[in-house]
Design a protein around this motif. Structure first.
Motif, PDB file in Angstrom:
ATOM      1  N   PRO A 205       0.812  -1.231   0.000  1.00  0.00           N
ATOM      2  CA  PRO A 205       0.000   0.000   0.000  1.00  0.00           C
ATOM      3  C   PRO A 205       0.839   1.272   0.000  1.00  0.00           C
ATOM      4  O   PRO A 205       0.485   2.262  -0.636  1.00  0.00           O
ATOM      5  N   GLU A 206       1.972   1.247   0.736  1.00  0.00           N
ATOM      6  CA  GLU A 206       2.847   2.417   0.819  1.00  0.00           C
ATOM      7  C   GLU A 206       4.262   1.932   1.087  1.00  0.00           C
ATOM      8  O   GLU A 206       4.497   1.148   2.007  1.00  0.00           O
ATOM      9  N   GLN A 207       5.200   2.395   0.300  1.00  0.00           N
ATOM     10  CA  GLN A 207       6.579   1.950   0.430  1.00  0.00           C
ATOM     11  C   GLN A 207       7.152   2.302   1.805  1.00  0.00           C
ATOM     12  O   GLN A 207       6.955   3.404   2.306  1.00  0.00           O
ATOM     13  N   GLU A 208       7.841   1.326   2.393  1.00  0.00           N
ATOM     14  CA  GLU A 208       8.584   1.511   3.651  1.00  0.00           C
ATOM     15  C   GLU A 208       7.692   2.004   4.798  1.00  0.00           C
ATOM     16  O   GLU A 208       8.139   2.758   5.667  1.00  0.00           O
ATOM     17  N   ALA A 209       6.438   1.567   4.797  1.00  0.00           N
ATOM     18  CA  ALA A 209       5.515   1.875   5.899  1.00  0.00           C
ATOM     19  C   ALA A 209       5.006   0.549   6.440  1.00  0.00           C
ATOM     20  O   ALA A 209       4.117  -0.069   5.849  1.00  0.00           O
ATOM     21  N   PRO A 210       5.589   0.051   7.544  1.00  0.00           N
ATOM     22  CA  PRO A 210       5.228  -1.264   8.063  1.00  0.00           C
ATOM     23  C   PRO A 210       3.725  -1.436   8.269  1.00  0.00           C
ATOM     24  O   PRO A 210       3.050  -0.539   8.790  1.00  0.00           O
ATOM     25  N   ILE A 211       3.218  -2.589   7.838  1.00  0.00           N
ATOM     26  CA  ILE A 211       1.818  -2.945   8.066  1.00  0.00           C
ATOM     27  C   ILE A 211       1.700  -3.467   9.490  1.00  0.00           C
ATOM     28  O   ILE A 211       2.346  -4.447   9.861  1.00  0.00           O
ATOM     29  N   THR A 212       0.883  -2.828  10.306  1.00  0.00           N
ATOM     30  CA  THR A 212       0.764  -3.196  11.713  1.00  0.00           C
ATOM     31  C   THR A 212      -0.441  -4.089  11.996  1.00  0.00           C
ATOM     32  O   THR A 212      -0.453  -4.821  12.980  1.00  0.00           O
ATOM     33  N   SER A 213      -1.469  -4.045  11.142  1.00  0.00           N
ATOM     34  CA  SER A 213      -2.660  -4.861  11.377  1.00  0.00           C
ATOM     35  C   SER A 213      -3.446  -4.985  10.081  1.00  0.00           C
ATOM     36  O   SER A 213      -3.490  -4.053   9.270  1.00  0.00           O
ATOM     37  N   VAL A 214      -4.059  -6.156   9.891  1.00  0.00           N
ATOM     38  CA  VAL A 214      -4.948  -6.421   8.764  1.00  0.00           C
ATOM     39  C   VAL A 214      -6.222  -7.048   9.319  1.00  0.00           C
ATOM     40  O   VAL A 214      -6.171  -7.887  10.211  1.00  0.00           O
ATOM     41  N   SER A 215      -7.366  -6.651   8.794  1.00  0.00           N
ATOM     42  CA  SER A 215      -8.647  -7.228   9.217  1.00  0.00           C
ATOM     43  C   SER A 215      -9.526  -7.475   8.000  1.00  0.00           C
ATOM     44  O   SER A 215      -9.522  -6.677   7.054  1.00  0.00           O
ATOM     45  N   ILE A 216     -10.261  -8.584   8.015  1.00  0.00           N
ATOM     46  CA  ILE A 216     -11.237  -8.906   6.981  1.00  0.00           C
ATOM     47  C   ILE A 216     -12.596  -9.012   7.650  1.00  0.00           C
ATOM     48  O   ILE A 216     -12.723  -9.625   8.713  1.00  0.00           O
TER      49      ILE A 216
END
Length: 332
Positions: free
Chosen positions: A180-191
């Motif tokens: 989604p965005e370069q060098e921006a750690p993904i901290t959480s995903v929800s479905i």
């Protein structure tokens, strides 16, 4: 067959109520940096059991679908405790993990468990024996921050420190990824429970939303970008859809939990208390009317989603609460 019955007004529960397994139909557990797991009466705010977890902090908690065990993910280990026992000892121990285990969850029928960790892997564990057996390993190029199972029980979504979200189709072993965005750690995903929306948040306060279409032959579900927005001004730690799919909660280092309407992503409620610091984790009640949050001020709180009012506080931890596990349905 598992039948799930939703209940409302969780603080009106009484200890005399029991589920099919003989325990309280409401299970609330919190843990964090004080090396303790605390079990609470959700309606009263009373802690009725404390389990020492001496090896490390607890990074993540989850409850098995049959509500018999709770899994605690820590540094280089996974522990599973009997929820309905007074024993202080773990029922199952697994030591063979490198670095921190950051995520844990279960297949809906309890056949297997999934984890993610700082060793750059997501793993699937066979739960049909008392010795945890690692069945499958998914390797990525950065520490794993979060792992989410699609409601179809056939896809794992893995968010990592490099900013990638990996979509792993368990049936075909095909995987795809997006950034989604370069060098921006993904901290959480929800479905969402319907499997029609996916949200992801990062350490820059951004939230990304996709619509999902059904699993394709030979690959995971198709994602269609819907919207991105600034959910918070600081690090976002968690995102979570409500059971009725109408709301999306985001928690942040800014000391708030914000509830967004999924229909138009307008702000429904901001949950804020003057003593609250980083808000690490959250869980909705089964009726989507209430939400529980875990915070760095050593407290968990039960809030009314509509009014933002604090209904209960769960106090007793001596250090930050960074994870919680909550179930308020009866399973038979």
């Amino acid at each position: 067959m598992m039948v799930v019955i939703r209940r409302e007004n969780i603080w009106t529960y009484r200890d005399t109520m029991s589920s099919a397994n003989g325990g309280d139909p409401v299970i609330l557990a919190t843990a964090g940096y004080d090396h303790r797991i605390r079990f609470w009466q959700a309606h009263s705010g009373i802690c009725h059991r404390t389990v020492q977890h001496p090896d490390s902090q607890v990074n993540a908690l989850d409850i098995t679908p049959d509500k018999q065990l709770i899994a605690a993910a820590g540094y280089q280990h996974i522990r599973m405790y009997d929820i309905n026992s007074s024993s202080p000892n773990a029922l199952i121990n697994y030591e063979g993990v490198q670095k921190n285990v950051t995520a844990v969850g279960f297949h809906e029928e309890g056949k297997w468990m999934f984890t993610g960790g700082e060793d750059h892997t997501a793993k699937i564990w066979d739960l049909r024996t008392r010795q945890l057996q690692c069945q499958r390993i998914f390797q990525v190029k950065a520490p794993v921050n979060c792992v989410t199972l699609h409601p179809n029980q056939g896809e794992l979504y893995v968010g990592d420190q490099s900013g990638s979200i990996h979509c792993w189709d368990l049936k075909t072993d095909v995987n795809e990824h997006l950034i989604p965005e370069q060098e921006a750690p993904i901290t959480s995903v929800s479905i969402d429970p319907m499997g029609t929306m996916m949200a992801a948040v990062n350490n820059k306060g951004m939230c990304y939303l996709w619509t999902m279409t059904a699993n394709r032959p030979g690959g995971p579900s198709k994602l269609h970008p819907k919207r991105k927005f600034q959910a918070h001004s600081r690090y976002v730690l968690k995102c979570l859809f409500s059971p009725d799919s109408t709301l999306l909660a985001t928690t942040s280092a800014d000391g708030t939990c914000r509830i967004w309407r999924t229909a138009d992503l307008t702000l429904c409620t901001e949950l804020k208390d003057k003593s609250q610091r980083w808000v690490w984790d959250c869980a909705f009640s089964g009726d989507s009317q209430y939400i529980i949050t875990a915070s760095s001020d050593n407290n968990a709180r039960l809030w009314s989603v509509n009014t933002g009012e604090i209904k209960r506080e769960y106090s007793g931890h001596e250090k930050a609460i960074v994870c919680l596990a909550f179930r308020d349905e009866v399973v038979s």
